[in-house]
Design a protein around this motif. Structure first.
Motif, PDB file in Angstrom:
ATOM      1  N   LEU A   1       0.825  -1.208   0.000  1.00 38.24           N
ATOM      2  CA  LEU A   1       0.000   0.000   0.000  1.00 38.24           C
ATOM      3  C   LEU A   1       0.863   1.264   0.000  1.00 38.24           C
ATOM      4  O   LEU A   1       0.521   2.265  -0.645  1.00 38.24           O
ATOM      5  CB  LEU A   1      -0.932  -0.006   1.219  1.00 38.24           C
ATOM      6  N   GLN A   2       2.003   1.230   0.726  1.00 36.59           N
ATOM      7  CA  GLN A   2       2.879   2.398   0.713  1.00 36.59           C
ATOM      8  C   GLN A   2       3.477   2.627  -0.683  1.00 36.59           C
ATOM      9  O   GLN A   2       3.571   3.764  -1.150  1.00 36.59           O
ATOM     10  CB  GLN A   2       4.004   2.205   1.749  1.00 36.59           C
ATOM     11  N   ALA A   3       3.884   1.547  -1.344  1.00 36.48           N
ATOM     12  CA  ALA A   3       4.418   1.682  -2.707  1.00 36.48           C
ATOM     13  C   ALA A   3       3.348   2.193  -3.661  1.00 36.48           C
ATOM     14  O   ALA A   3       3.608   3.049  -4.520  1.00 36.48           O
ATOM     15  CB  ALA A   3       4.972   0.330  -3.187  1.00 36.48           C
ATOM     16  N   MET A   4       2.131   1.676  -3.498  1.00 34.04           N
ATOM     17  CA  MET A   4       1.030   2.147  -4.346  1.00 34.04           C
ATOM     18  C   MET A   4       0.707   3.604  -4.062  1.00 34.04           C
ATOM     19  O   MET A   4       0.370   4.371  -4.974  1.00 34.04           O
ATOM     20  CB  MET A   4      -0.206   1.266  -4.111  1.00 34.04           C
ATOM     21  N   SER A   5       0.833   4.011  -2.790  1.00 36.76           N
ATOM     22  CA  SER A   5       0.574   5.406  -2.446  1.00 36.76           C
ATOM     23  C   SER A   5       1.565   6.329  -3.158  1.00 36.76           C
ATOM     24  O   SER A   5       1.200   7.422  -3.615  1.00 36.76           O
ATOM     25  CB  SER A   5       0.658   5.588  -0.928  1.00 36.76           C
ATOM     26  N   GLN A   6       2.824   5.887  -3.260  1.00 38.13           N
ATOM     27  CA  GLN A   6       3.815   6.695  -3.972  1.00 38.13           C
ATOM     28  C   GLN A   6       3.457   6.835  -5.460  1.00 38.13           C
ATOM     29  O   GLN A   6       3.590   7.917  -6.042  1.00 38.13           O
ATOM     30  CB  GLN A   6       5.206   6.075  -3.818  1.00 38.13           C
ATOM     31  N   GLN A   7       2.989   5.753  -6.057  1.00 39.91           N
ATOM     32  CA  GLN A   7       2.596   5.814  -7.470  1.00 39.91           C
ATOM     33  C   GLN A   7       1.367   6.703  -7.663  1.00 39.91           C
ATOM     34  O   GLN A   7       1.286   7.472  -8.633  1.00 39.91           O
ATOM     35  CB  GLN A   7       2.315   4.402  -8.002  1.00 39.91           C
ATOM     36  N   VAL A   8       0.423   6.593  -6.721  1.00 37.52           N
ATOM     37  CA  VAL A   8      -0.759   7.461  -6.805  1.00 37.52           C
ATOM     38  C   VAL A   8      -0.352   8.920  -6.648  1.00 37.52           C
ATOM     39  O   VAL A   8      -0.874   9.814  -7.334  1.00 37.52           O
ATOM     40  CB  VAL A   8      -1.799   7.050  -5.740  1.00 37.52           C
ATOM     41  N   GLU A   9       0.597   9.180  -5.721  1.00 39.08           N
ATOM     42  CA  GLU A   9       1.089  10.551  -5.549  1.00 39.08           C
ATOM     43  C   GLU A   9       1.728  11.062  -6.839  1.00 39.08           C
ATOM     44  O   GLU A   9       1.565  12.235  -7.218  1.00 39.08           O
ATOM     45  CB  GLU A   9       2.093  10.580  -4.393  1.00 39.08           C
ATOM     46  N   ARG A  10       2.435  10.180  -7.496  1.00 43.45           N
ATOM     47  CA  ARG A  10       3.046  10.575  -8.773  1.00 43.45           C
ATOM     48  C   ARG A  10       1.973  10.912  -9.794  1.00 43.45           C
ATOM     49  O   ARG A  10       2.095  11.892 -10.542  1.00 43.45           O
ATOM     50  CB  ARG A  10       3.938   9.453  -9.292  1.00 43.45           C
ATOM     51  N   LEU A  11       0.930  10.102  -9.839  1.00 37.50           N
ATOM     52  CA  LEU A  11      -0.173  10.390 -10.780  1.00 37.50           C
ATOM     53  C   LEU A  11      -0.839  11.724 -10.441  1.00 37.50           C
ATOM     54  O   LEU A  11      -1.200  12.492 -11.336  1.00 37.50           O
ATOM     55  CB  LEU A  11      -1.194   9.258 -10.733  1.00 37.50           C
TER      56      LEU A  11
END
Length: 466
Positions: free
Chosen positions: A278-288
């Motif tokens: 979830l933390q890794a996905m949060s970083q990708q979402v932040e990038r988006l």
């Protein structure tokens, strides 16, 4: 209300040309007709006056009244007069005293004064010249009236009118054919414009008029049309590249998100594994989020949709505040920042936009400056502008990348290999946004980079008087 069948512009130009030319020819022909009439009458009046003066010497007094002296000269003159010419001697009361003519049917009128005049008799028109006569030592006075029929003059004028009536339509016909041909040649580039516009589409904007004629109004229009197509083609290519790059940039984090989800859901895992995912996905979402925000911000900049409030900005105070924010990042890499900014400089601009512009440039300078490197910030006046230069001694940018640095989503190969810590810089939108902000302020950004010398960004903004 529109016409059901509008005339082509070529035909309309020809018709307007014929109307104007016809009016001019009519006015000119009328002027020539009046001048010819005046000349013929003047010539006739001169001849009548001369005949009256010559006949005056033949006037004598006989039986208490004026008469023409019967001499060989007068008899010869009488025989030489034709039917359309007469010399009459009148009393003061208008009585015919004597006459030299071969035709008795000549109208007479009591003169009211000396000089030429015109008189009519049924269907005939006559031109007469009156000359008062008197004999020395005699109480007898009268008028010498010399008349000539106007038929020769009328015939000449009628022949001239017929020539005008026949020649004018022929001249207009020839002028119309010539005008139609010339209008066609003049409008030929417009036909090519129409064909070029019809052949152009969003998929193919390579067609050009390529006008080879003179640089007149049509020539300049053709050149402007070609220049417009060049700009449209360039804009379409940029938009197509932007669309492809945006899709690529969006696909990368989305693919990463999908891969992480699939790996995580492939088998049961511990709570810590789910948290890491979830933390890794949060970083990708932040990038988006950053990417979409940057795209929206750039779009609003280009369309002037941002609320702007310009104000007077003191350059030294402005950069001191920015450097206070950026120094902690520089200290992490032991980078020295040197400034050379005059205290009396100021410009008129939008504070929030300029902060974003220069923070982006300073952030890039720190990222590409090595440890223990140096950054130099200068601001000087070059009226009517202020020149801000930002130099760093980091790795130079290859020359082939310099013309494209301000394109959206463009990244030099060195930038692609580094660790991307921020979506704005990683997506290649930071310099594009900075360029748009400079354009909003009627300024520009340029960049130079040389081996062993580093990279210099030059920002030019209009100065404001202190």
């Amino acid at each position: 209300m529109k016409r059901p069948f509008p005339l082509p512009i070529r035909l309309r130009l020809t018709l307007w040309y014929l109307v104007v030319l016809g009016l001019l020819l009519l006015l000119f022909a009328g002027f020539l007709y009046l001048q010819l009439q005046r000349t013929l009458f003047n010539q006739m009046d001169t001849a009548l006056e001369l005949a009256a003066v010559q006949a005056q010497v033949m006037v004598v007094e006989q039986d208490g009244r004026l008469a023409f002296q019967s001499t060989p000269n007068s008899q010869t003159l009488s025989r030489r007069l034709d039917d359309d010419f007469a010399i009459s001697l009148l009393s003061d009361s208008g009585e015919l005293l004597d006459q030299l003519t071969s035709d008795d049917d000549i109208p007479l009128i009591l003169p009211s004064g000396a000089g030429p005049f015109t008189l009519a008799d049924r269907a005939e028109m006559w031109r007469s010249y009156n000359l008062p006569v008197g004999l020395p030592g005699s109480n007898q006075t009268g008028w010498l009236q010399v008349s000539q029929e106007l038929e020769p003059v009328q015939d000449t004028l009628a022949a001239f009118r017929n020539q005008i009536l026949l020649g004018l339509p022929l001249a207009l016909l020839l002028a119309g054919l010539g005008g139609y041909f010339l209008a066609g040649r003049a409008l030929r580039p417009m036909d090519r414009m129409t064909q070029t516009a019809q052949a152009s589409s969003g998929q193919d904007l390579s067609k050009r008029i390529q006008h080879q004629g003179p640089a007149d109004e049509i020539g300049r229009l053709a050149q402007t049309f070609d220049a417009m197509l060049d700009r449209l083609e360039s804009a379409f290519r940029r938009e197509q590249q932007f669309t492809g790059d945006a899709a690529h940039e969006l696909r990368t984090p989305l693919t990463a998100l999908k891969g992480q989800l699939e790996v995580t859901l492939s088998r049961p895992r511990q709570v810590a594994d789910y948290q890491n995912t979830l933390q890794a996905m949060s970083q990708q979402v932040e990038r988006l989020i950053h990417l979409s925000s940057s795209l929206l911000y750039l779009s609003r900049l280009e369309q002037d949709q941002l609320p702007l409030s310009p104000e007077i900005i003191i350059v030294a105070d402005f950069f001191n505040a920015l450097l206070d924010q950026i120094r902690p990042l520089a200290q992490e890499k032991s980078i020295q920042i040197h400034t050379n900014i005059s205290a009396d400089l100021q410009f008129h601009g939008h504070l929030d936009l300029l902060i974003r512009l220069f923070l982006n440039l300073l952030d890039n300078a720190i990222k590409y400056t090595p440890v223990n490197g140096r950054i130099t910030l200068k601001a000087a006046t070059a009226l009517p502008n202020i020149i801000i230069t930002l130099h760093n001694n980091g790795q130079p940018i290859p020359p082939e990348h310099l013309p494209h640095l301000f394109n959206r989503f463009y990244r030099a190969e060195a930038a692609r290999t580094r660790t991307e810590t921020g979506s704005l810089q990683g997506a290649g939108l930071g310099l594009a946004i900075a360029q748009e902000i400079a354009k909003i302020h009627q300024g520009e950004i340029s960049v130079t980079s040389q081996p062993k010398a580093g990279t210099t960004f030059i920002v030019t903004l209009p100065a404001t008087a202190v």
